[in-house]
Scaffold this active site. Sequence first.
Site, short mmCIF file in Angstrom:
data_model
loop_
_atom_site.label_atom_id
_atom_site.label_comp_id
_atom_site.label_asym_id
_atom_site.label_seq_id
_atom_site.Cartn_x
_atom_site.Cartn_y
_atom_site.Cartn_z
N ASP A 1 0.84 -1.20 0.00
CA ASP A 1 0.00 0.00 0.00
C ASP A 1 0.88 1.25 0.00
O ASP A 1 0.64 2.21 -0.74
CB ASP A 1 -1.00 -0.02 1.18
CG ASP A 1 -0.37 -0.38 2.52
OD1 ASP A 1 0.83 -0.74 2.56
OD2 ASP A 1 -1.08 -0.30 3.54
N ASP B 1 0.23 -1.04 -13.55
CA ASP B 1 -0.76 -0.14 -14.15
C ASP B 1 -0.61 1.27 -13.55
O ASP B 1 -0.76 2.27 -14.25
CB ASP B 1 -2.20 -0.64 -13.92
CG ASP B 1 -2.73 -1.48 -15.10
OD1 ASP B 1 -1.92 -2.19 -15.73
OD2 ASP B 1 -3.95 -1.42 -15.38
MN MN Z 1 -2.82 -6.07 -15.67
#
Ligand code: MN
Length: 370
Positions: free
Chosen positions: A227, A255
Amino acid sequence: MASNKRLLVLPGDGIGPEVMTEVHRIINWFDHRRAVGFDVSEGLVGGASYDKHGTPVVDDVVDQAMQSDAVLFGAVGGPNWDGLDFSVKPERGLLRLRKDMGLFANLRPAVVFEGLIDASSLKPDLVRGLDIMILRELTGGIYFGEPRGVEEIKPGERRGINTEVYTTSEVERVGRVAFELAGKRKGFVHSVEKANVMESGQMWREDMQALRDREFPEIPIHHMYADNAAMQLVRQPKQFDVLVTSNLFGDILSDVAAMLTGSLGMLPSASLGASDATGRRLALYEPVHGSAPDIAGQGKANPIAMLLSFAMALRYSFDLPEDAELVEKAVSKLLDTGLRTDDIMGNGMTRVSTSAMGEALVTELDKLAV
Ligand code: MN
Ligand code: NAD
Ligand code: IPM
């Protein structure tokens, strides 16, 4: 010249075939201009394979992938197949290839091109010159762990199960790749897990530290919770060099890293197996993005992630680092000309299609190769 290199091309679904078309231009360019010959064969994967064969990848394609020097993979999936049983979903085709080929090390470099500084969602100073490597473990963890499935506990009440599993050898083999990569880069590693809440994460941390102490004492290792790593990636991305993490965290964090570079359409990847006794290593190259159903069929897809994935094949499978750099440099020059697909469009730039981008890359290669 050396004998031809065997390439298996699997375009897949959605924008997969669109971006793969542009790779063919570059393959042809290398063939004609550099006398680097490829024996290219093509196969079905994902929804395209399901529609024809009722399965997202047939055994013959997996066999061909095993015999190829490199596989180029577009993207799979889309709304047409979302309702299918899990066992035949398009994504399972990709997961089977990764697993059967033993592609445990997934290199996802996030590099910011000068021309795209303003396309990033972060401030220019935070991303200018950024060059980080996310190393994602690709054949283990919650993607493959057992038990898995959905069971009915009582009428109207179900239990969905997936399991995060890692062994010491799985942690160590991806860890070795991380330390080796770091040794050729800025020289430090961040290992990312959730050791604070997951036993498998605590084991990952301990095993990574032990490996580093035993085999790579010269490489500093920093441990970070996933996190926090997500936050640090958008707070101060240049603090990272190599970030090594599990299958699921690597999927998510890469991403995130894509937006540092301007678009998911910019991020390539290489998935590598172990070298055998002869030095041969199975490999698959694919963009980090998916089949982008929202823009498929409109000529809007950015082909650069796919083209840079081909550059990674030149570097990691074909031992042609200079040719890889040539493609990367041509991408940089192309972006300097102001041509942009939709996803990276900016003020004063020229909006162009997927194929215009591919053509322009060939023009830049021509200029660089004189
Ligand atoms: Mn992916
Ligand atoms: P996605 O990556 O396909 O798209 C996310 C967003 O990014 C969309 O708005 C899309 O238009 C944009 N985008 C992605 N690639 C782009 C490109 N090259 N140029 C311009 N814009 C681009 O992710 P999603 O929408 O969550 O998933 C769609 C399908 O793709 C799903 O079925 C998913 O499982 C699949 N998927 C496949 C792969 C793969 O084959 N490796 C990877 C991710 C997702
Ligand atoms: C990726 C994709 C895949 C993954 C899917 C399509 C199986 O999101 O390569 O990042 O989750 O690994």
